[in-house]
Design a protein around this motif. Structure first.
Motif, PDB file in Angstrom:
ATOM      1  N   LEU A  61      -3.944 -18.097  69.950  1.00 35.14           N
ATOM      2  CA  LEU A  61      -4.558 -17.708  71.219  1.00 35.14           C
ATOM      3  C   LEU A  61      -4.787 -18.911  72.123  1.00 35.14           C
ATOM      4  CD1 LEU A  61      -5.279 -14.863  72.022  1.00 35.14           C
ATOM      5  CD2 LEU A  61      -5.282 -15.043  69.557  1.00 35.14           C
ATOM      6  N   TYR A  62      -5.297 -19.985  71.536  1.00 34.41           N
ATOM      7  CA  TYR A  62      -5.572 -21.190  72.308  1.00 34.41           C
ATOM      8  C   TYR A  62      -4.292 -21.738  72.920  1.00 34.41           C
ATOM      9  CZ  TYR A  62     -10.487 -21.995  71.159  1.00 34.41           C
ATOM     10  OH  TYR A  62     -11.851 -21.928  71.089  1.00 34.41           O
ATOM     11  N   THR A  63      -3.225 -21.785  72.109  1.00 35.64           N
ATOM     12  CA  THR A  63      -1.968 -22.317  72.602  1.00 35.64           C
ATOM     13  C   THR A  63      -1.464 -21.518  73.802  1.00 35.64           C
ATOM     14  OG1 THR A  63      -1.430 -23.004  70.365  1.00 35.64           O
ATOM     15  CG2 THR A  63       0.386 -22.938  71.932  1.00 35.64           C
ATOM     16  N   VAL A  64      -1.483 -20.187  73.658  1.00 35.16           N
ATOM     17  CA  VAL A  64      -0.995 -19.335  74.740  1.00 35.16           C
ATOM     18  C   VAL A  64      -1.848 -19.515  76.000  1.00 35.16           C
ATOM     19  CG1 VAL A  64      -0.769 -16.914  75.439  1.00 35.16           C
ATOM     20  CG2 VAL A  64       0.165 -17.687  73.264  1.00 35.16           C
ATOM     21  N   THR A  65      -3.160 -19.604  75.836  1.00 31.12           N
ATOM     22  CA  THR A  65      -4.028 -19.844  76.991  1.00 31.12           C
ATOM     23  C   THR A  65      -3.641 -21.131  77.710  1.00 31.12           C
ATOM     24  OG1 THR A  65      -5.773 -19.093  75.492  1.00 31.12           O
ATOM     25  CG2 THR A  65      -6.459 -19.768  77.681  1.00 31.12           C
ATOM     26  N   LEU A  80     -13.203 -15.210  69.915  1.00 30.86           N
ATOM     27  CA  LEU A  80     -13.248 -15.100  68.452  1.00 30.86           C
ATOM     28  C   LEU A  80     -12.649 -16.355  67.808  1.00 30.86           C
ATOM     29  CD1 LEU A  80     -12.365 -11.433  67.473  1.00 30.86           C
ATOM     30  CD2 LEU A  80     -14.478 -12.712  67.038  1.00 30.86           C
ATOM     31  N   GLY A  81     -11.587 -16.883  68.433  1.00 32.64           N
ATOM     32  CA  GLY A  81     -10.982 -18.123  67.943  1.00 32.64           C
ATOM     33  C   GLY A  81     -12.008 -19.244  67.889  1.00 32.64           C
ATOM     34  N   SER A  82     -12.871 -19.318  68.901  1.00 36.53           N
ATOM     35  CA  SER A  82     -13.880 -20.381  68.918  1.00 36.53           C
ATOM     36  C   SER A  82     -14.863 -20.202  67.760  1.00 36.53           C
ATOM     37  CB  SER A  82     -14.608 -20.410  70.256  1.00 36.53           C
ATOM     38  OG  SER A  82     -15.503 -19.318  70.361  1.00 36.53           O
ATOM     39  N   PHE A  83     -15.121 -18.948  67.385  1.00 33.47           N
ATOM     40  CA  PHE A  83     -15.996 -18.663  66.249  1.00 33.47           C
ATOM     41  C   PHE A  83     -15.405 -19.272  64.971  1.00 33.47           C
ATOM     42  CE2 PHE A  83     -17.126 -15.746  62.722  1.00 33.47           C
ATOM     43  CZ  PHE A  83     -18.502 -15.778  62.793  1.00 33.47           C
ATOM     44  N   VAL A  84     -14.114 -19.049  64.779  1.00 35.13           N
ATOM     45  CA  VAL A  84     -13.450 -19.529  63.561  1.00 35.13           C
ATOM     46  C   VAL A  84     -13.350 -21.057  63.550  1.00 35.13           C
ATOM     47  CG1 VAL A  84     -11.391 -19.360  62.154  1.00 35.13           C
ATOM     48  CG2 VAL A  84     -12.121 -17.416  63.527  1.00 35.13           C
ATOM     49  N   LEU A  85     -12.996 -21.626  64.706  1.00 35.42           N
ATOM     50  CA  LEU A  85     -12.887 -23.080  64.761  1.00 35.42           C
ATOM     51  C   LEU A  85     -14.240 -23.741  64.552  1.00 35.42           C
ATOM     52  CD1 LEU A  85     -10.194 -23.460  67.533  1.00 35.42           C
ATOM     53  CD2 LEU A  85     -10.102 -24.474  65.257  1.00 35.42           C
ATOM     54  N   ALA A  86     -15.307 -23.089  65.028  1.00 36.36           N
ATOM     55  CA  ALA A  86     -16.653 -23.621  64.796  1.00 36.36           C
ATOM     56  C   ALA A  86     -16.953 -23.668  63.298  1.00 36.36           C
ATOM     57  CB  ALA A  86     -17.687 -22.778  65.525  1.00 36.36           C
ATOM     58  N   ILE A  87     -16.538 -22.624  62.578  1.00 33.90           N
ATOM     59  CA  ILE A  87     -16.740 -22.611  61.124  1.00 33.90           C
ATOM     60  C   ILE A  87     -15.996 -23.790  60.485  1.00 33.90           C
ATOM     61  CG2 ILE A  87     -16.264 -21.328  58.991  1.00 33.90           C
ATOM     62  CD1 ILE A  87     -16.666 -18.756  60.547  1.00 33.90           C
ATOM     63  N   SER A  88     -14.745 -23.982  60.917  1.00 33.88           N
ATOM     64  CA  SER A  88     -13.950 -25.081  60.375  1.00 33.88           C
ATOM     65  C   SER A  88     -14.637 -26.430  60.618  1.00 33.88           C
ATOM     66  CB  SER A  88     -12.553 -25.053  61.014  1.00 33.88           C
ATOM     67  OG  SER A  88     -12.005 -26.329  61.118  1.00 33.88           O
ATOM     68  N   LEU A 105      -7.071 -10.853  75.592  1.00 28.16           N
ATOM     69  CA  LEU A 105      -6.784 -12.226  75.193  1.00 28.16           C
ATOM     70  C   LEU A 105      -8.055 -13.060  75.191  1.00 28.16           C
ATOM     71  CD1 LEU A 105      -3.556 -13.639  76.829  1.00 28.16           C
ATOM     72  CD2 LEU A 105      -4.127 -13.442  74.415  1.00 28.16           C
ATOM     73  N   ASN A 106      -8.806 -12.908  76.256  1.00 20.45           N
ATOM     74  CA  ASN A 106     -10.046 -13.641  76.416  1.00 20.45           C
ATOM     75  C   ASN A 106     -10.998 -13.377  75.248  1.00 20.45           C
ATOM     76  OD1 ASN A 106     -11.951 -15.202  77.532  1.00 20.45           O
ATOM     77  ND2 ASN A 106     -12.382 -13.901  79.285  1.00 20.45           N
ATOM     78  N   PHE A 145     -14.070 -24.938  80.613  1.00 24.44           N
ATOM     79  CA  PHE A 145     -14.115 -23.466  80.622  1.00 24.44           C
ATOM     80  C   PHE A 145     -15.438 -22.901  80.114  1.00 24.44           C
ATOM     81  CE2 PHE A 145     -13.501 -22.643  76.062  1.00 24.44           C
ATOM     82  CZ  PHE A 145     -13.073 -23.885  75.641  1.00 24.44           C
ATOM     83  N   TRP A 146     -16.065 -23.568  79.154  1.00 26.01           N
ATOM     84  CA  TRP A 146     -17.291 -23.032  78.563  1.00 26.01           C
ATOM     85  C   TRP A 146     -18.499 -23.241  79.481  1.00 26.01           C
ATOM     86  CZ3 TRP A 146     -20.423 -27.263  77.869  1.00 26.01           C
ATOM     87  CH2 TRP A 146     -19.756 -28.500  77.724  1.00 26.01           C
ATOM     88  N   LEU A 147     -18.312 -24.008  80.574  1.00 27.19           N
ATOM     89  CA  LEU A 147     -19.397 -24.108  81.551  1.00 27.19           C
ATOM     90  C   LEU A 147     -19.426 -22.849  82.409  1.00 27.19           C
ATOM     91  CD1 LEU A 147     -19.145 -27.815  82.733  1.00 27.19           C
ATOM     92  CD2 LEU A 147     -20.933 -26.783  81.345  1.00 27.19           C
ATOM     93  N   GLU A 148     -18.267 -22.167  82.463  1.00 28.53           N
ATOM     94  CA  GLU A 148     -18.197 -20.973  83.302  1.00 28.53           C
ATOM     95  C   GLU A 148     -18.353 -19.686  82.494  1.00 28.53           C
ATOM     96  OE1 GLU A 148     -14.569 -21.997  85.083  1.00 28.53           O
ATOM     97  OE2 GLU A 148     -15.549 -23.343  86.504  1.00 28.53           O
ATOM     98  N   GLN A 149     -18.121 -19.790  81.208  1.00 28.91           N
ATOM     99  CA  GLN A 149     -18.173 -18.574  80.395  1.00 28.91           C
ATOM    100  C   GLN A 149     -18.965 -18.876  79.129  1.00 28.91           C
ATOM    101  OE1 GLN A 149     -14.318 -17.124  79.491  1.00 28.91           O
ATOM    102  NE2 GLN A 149     -15.024 -15.064  79.068  1.00 28.91           N
ATOM    103  N   THR A 150     -20.247 -18.580  79.183  1.00 26.24           N
ATOM    104  CA  THR A 150     -21.133 -19.052  78.123  1.00 26.24           C
ATOM    105  C   THR A 150     -20.986 -18.278  76.821  1.00 26.24           C
ATOM    106  OG1 THR A 150     -22.830 -17.730  79.172  1.00 26.24           O
ATOM    107  CG2 THR A 150     -22.929 -20.087  79.535  1.00 26.24           C
ATOM    108  N   SER A 151     -20.256 -17.157  76.842  1.00 24.20           N
ATOM    109  CA  SER A 151     -20.101 -16.411  75.590  1.00 24.20           C
ATOM    110  C   SER A 151     -19.484 -17.304  74.510  1.00 24.20           C
ATOM    111  CB  SER A 151     -19.258 -15.157  75.810  1.00 24.20           C
ATOM    112  OG  SER A 151     -18.370 -15.337  76.869  1.00 24.20           O
ATOM    113  N   TYR A 152     -18.648 -18.264  74.917  1.00 22.84           N
ATOM    114  CA  TYR A 152     -18.090 -19.198  73.933  1.00 22.84           C
ATOM    115  C   TYR A 152     -19.201 -19.873  73.144  1.00 22.84           C
ATOM    116  CZ  TYR A 152     -13.309 -18.874  75.613  1.00 22.84           C
ATOM    117  OH  TYR A 152     -12.066 -18.413  75.917  1.00 22.84           O
ATOM    118  N   ILE A 153     -20.207 -20.315  73.851  1.00 24.09           N
ATOM    119  CA  ILE A 153     -21.277 -21.075  73.201  1.00 24.09           C
ATOM    120  C   ILE A 153     -22.040 -20.207  72.202  1.00 24.09           C
ATOM    121  CG2 ILE A 153     -23.406 -22.359  73.626  1.00 24.09           C
ATOM    122  CD1 ILE A 153     -22.039 -23.122  76.344  1.00 24.09           C
TER     123      ILE A 153
END
Lengths: 214, 214, 214
Positions: free
Chosen positions: B101-105, B11-19, B5-6, B59-67
């Motif tokens: 994915l975001y909603t479920v999280t 990957l969801g953040s990748f797509v939303l960044a494109i948007s 899920l994580n 959350f992105w302060l703890e898991q930098t892969s999002y960035i």
């Protein structure tokens, strides 16, 4: 040094309050509308930063001198409004100082919370630029920093410089002075030579059509 | 499963960044303006959710892969902008995945904090939709999700489904897969058949007159 | 008394939800857009207040009755929309009650966190007015409270009155009733006599030119 930074950072809030108040006045807000926009401009960046971190109240709840300086800045802007709208060079100079101090504070708090480097850069940038973004959202304009002269870029570069100097363990006085001066000088050069990044122009009609579907 | 899920959420953040990046480019923002809007779109929902909960840093302060994925998404959008403005079907598909994915999280974090069901639904919905709302506020538009095709509704229904499945204590793999698939499929059906809720139209002049007084 | 205040404060959320829903309907939002704006209007002020304080989750995560009343307010506004757009006096009356209760709650939480007086006033004002600001940002309008009749000013004066009464250690019942009544009456007088603060008008063209440079 810590306290020197602190004092100058409070001065930064004075200048940012003036910037917010002038924008709100140009939109014909009433006095308390002007005060609210000035307040949001001055503390917005640091407040968003503090909201992102757990266990941290907004900084101005713990140090009320910020609020006094914001009040002073707002009153100053109201009293001298006609002159301030004419002379903007001095204002831009102070704005650059505020930006530099705020950015460095943001990076320092990131290091204090032992965040990853990229997050320190983000916190520095948020602290530096979010006040101006909030100001423009409140007066219902597209945030000026997204389009005009290089602004966020200066924060990002300054934050990276701070982290590099921090890694090679320079004495505190250099560590804090150099990035601040770097941001101020870079920002003044940007203003002086009217440097702006090219907009990533995309055909607007197509873009809009696409956005609608998205 | 947790980690799967994580990964997909990243990957969801990748797509939303494109948007976000495409929207900002269509408004002629400079590169760092584009990056900031992409960032806010990608992490906005989860960040607002984390701000609402005490004792939780963004959350992105703890898991930098999002960035890193947001940076990648932004650069991807900049490089392929002319093509991306043409093909939007694939983007909408990824956007639906990100939304699911975001909603479920969001719902899961609500359950973890032992919140009431209605609050779990709200957290799920905020996590899913607030990035898009922030994106539109930053580019000074009325948030598209308030008017166009069914969007928030899909999150709300998906969140409720998750809670129902959670109550009857299904195995984790079903509990997490079914609502995600439900949201994705429902959202794709909405796009395919262009389904929108009727606007609760009220006479505009009267409304405006009333609002002024209010 | 504490609980009485609490109950009336929940009623305040009902009224603010109506105000948000009417505004969103006048902008032709879809039903869930209307619900989201109603929600943001009703809990926005208190939520921002809670985000500013460390160790405090958003109040409606702990007390879900707010959410039920917001849902009720939104449905009420949707069902009776045509009538509500005509009669606005009763609405303004309830809005004043909501404003008064919210402001007092904000000041009380500031005192509970042992904040400086000026910060208590700010928290009271934020709790009172931020819902309306968020409502207007979401529908992409300049926040009405910045320009129209005296609104934030009433919160500020009411907050100061509360602190004065608190300092001279009046019995709780007076301490809580007087500022609430003061805010309600002052706000109703403002509406009745259409009192507004003068805008700090500054020449718009010059202002704009200056802002561009800033």
């Amino acid at each position: 040094m810590e306290t020197t930074l602190n004092y100058i950072s409070i001065l930064g809030s004075f200048v940012l309050a003036i910037s917010g108040a002038l924008t709100a006045m140009s939109k014909r807000f009433d006095p308390f509308g002007v005060l609210i926009v000035a307040f949001a401009t001055a503390v917005g960046g640091g407040t968003v930063r503090d909201m992102l971190l757990s266990g941290k109240s907004a900084f101005w709840l713990e140090q009320t001198s910020y609020i006094h300086f914001i009040l002073a800045g707002t009153i100053f802007a109201i009293v001298f409004k006609s002159r301030l709208f004419h002379i903007n060079r001095p204002l831009l100079f102070f704005d650059a100082i505020g930006l530099a101090l705020y950015t460095v504070t943001g990076v320092q708090i990131g290091l204090q919370y032992e965040l990853a480097s990229v997050n320190c850069v983000i916190l520095g940038t948020i602290t530096g630029v979010f006040g101006g973004i909030l100001r423009d959202i409140l007066v219902n304009e597209v945030p000026v920093i997204f389009k005009k002269e290089v602004y966020a870029t200066v924060c990002i570069l300054g934050s990276i410089l701070y982290l590099l100097l921090h890694r090679i363990q320079l004495p505190t006085v250099i560590l804090q002075t150099v990035p601040v001066l770097f941001i101020i000088i870079l920002r003044l050069l940007v203003i002086q030579f009217n440097i702006s990044l090219p907009s990533l122009y995309a055909d607007e009609r197509e873009a809009r059509r696409n956005n609608k579907k998205l």
